[in-house]
Design an enzyme around this catalytic site. Structure first.
Site, mmCIF file in Angstrom:
data_model
loop_
_atom_site.group_PDB
_atom_site.id
_atom_site.type_symbol
_atom_site.label_atom_id
_atom_site.label_comp_id
_atom_site.label_asym_id
_atom_site.label_seq_id
_atom_site.Cartn_x
_atom_site.Cartn_y
_atom_site.Cartn_z
ATOM 1 N N SER A 113 -0.104 0.076 -8.718
ATOM 2 C CA SER A 113 -1.090 -0.073 -7.373
ATOM 3 C C SER A 113 -2.255 0.108 -7.732
ATOM 4 O O SER A 113 -2.747 0.977 -8.718
ATOM 5 C CB SER A 113 -0.479 0.963 -6.291
ATOM 6 O OG SER A 113 0.844 0.875 -5.931
ATOM 7 N N VAL A 166 -2.805 5.634 -0.276
ATOM 8 C CA VAL A 166 -3.169 6.664 0.719
ATOM 9 C C VAL A 166 -2.494 7.975 0.355
ATOM 10 O O VAL A 166 -1.366 8.083 0.059
ATOM 11 C CB VAL A 166 -2.810 5.828 1.824
ATOM 12 C CG1 VAL A 166 -3.066 6.963 3.056
ATOM 13 C CG2 VAL A 166 -3.513 4.620 2.144
ATOM 14 N N MET A 201 0.759 -1.198 -0.024
ATOM 15 C CA MET A 201 0.005 -0.134 -0.078
ATOM 16 C C MET A 201 0.995 1.213 -0.064
ATOM 17 O O MET A 201 1.569 1.630 0.886
ATOM 18 C CB MET A 201 -0.812 -0.094 1.183
ATOM 19 C CG MET A 201 -1.710 1.407 1.279
ATOM 20 S SD MET A 201 -2.642 1.497 2.876
ATOM 21 C CE MET A 201 -2.853 -0.089 3.595
ATOM 22 N N PRO A 202 0.753 2.028 -1.141
ATOM 23 C CA PRO A 202 1.733 3.291 -1.172
ATOM 24 C C PRO A 202 0.862 4.295 -0.301
ATOM 25 O O PRO A 202 -0.059 4.322 -0.284
ATOM 26 C CB PRO A 202 1.653 3.763 -2.490
ATOM 27 C CG PRO A 202 1.294 2.457 -3.192
ATOM 28 C CD PRO A 202 0.506 1.608 -2.712
ATOM 29 N N VAL A 203 1.893 4.863 0.622
ATOM 30 C CA VAL A 203 1.278 6.104 1.327
ATOM 31 C C VAL A 203 2.299 7.579 0.782
ATOM 32 O O VAL A 203 3.438 7.408 1.052
ATOM 33 C CB VAL A 203 1.398 5.827 2.728
ATOM 34 C CG1 VAL A 203 1.023 7.163 3.698
ATOM 35 C CG2 VAL A 203 0.781 4.568 3.259
#
Length: 67
Positions: A34, A40, A1-3
């Site tokens: 992604s 996010v 999950m990229p933030v």
């Protein structure tokens, strides 16, 4: 999950923030592949009185442009 966390001066419009989140999400999905729902984006809006650059407070710079 990229933030992705963005620190920026407070005061931008809700539309500008919405567009920024959408476009950052678009880039992450394109570059990293992604899933959109997993990206996010956190916007940290900093009061200009709490932002310093070059030894000066941003609020002071905004109050007296051109000096």
């Amino acid at each position: 999950m990229p933030v992705v966390e963005v620190h920026m001066r407070a005061g931008r419009s809700e539309d500008d923030k919405r567009r920024l989140i959408q476009e950052i999400t678009d880039v992450i999905t394109q570059v990293l592949g992604s899933e959109r729902e997993r990206v996010v984006v956190l916007l940290d809006e900093v009061d200009p009185r709490s932002w310093g650059q070059g030894g000066r407070v941003l609020a002071d710079e905004l109050a007296s442009p051109g000096e």
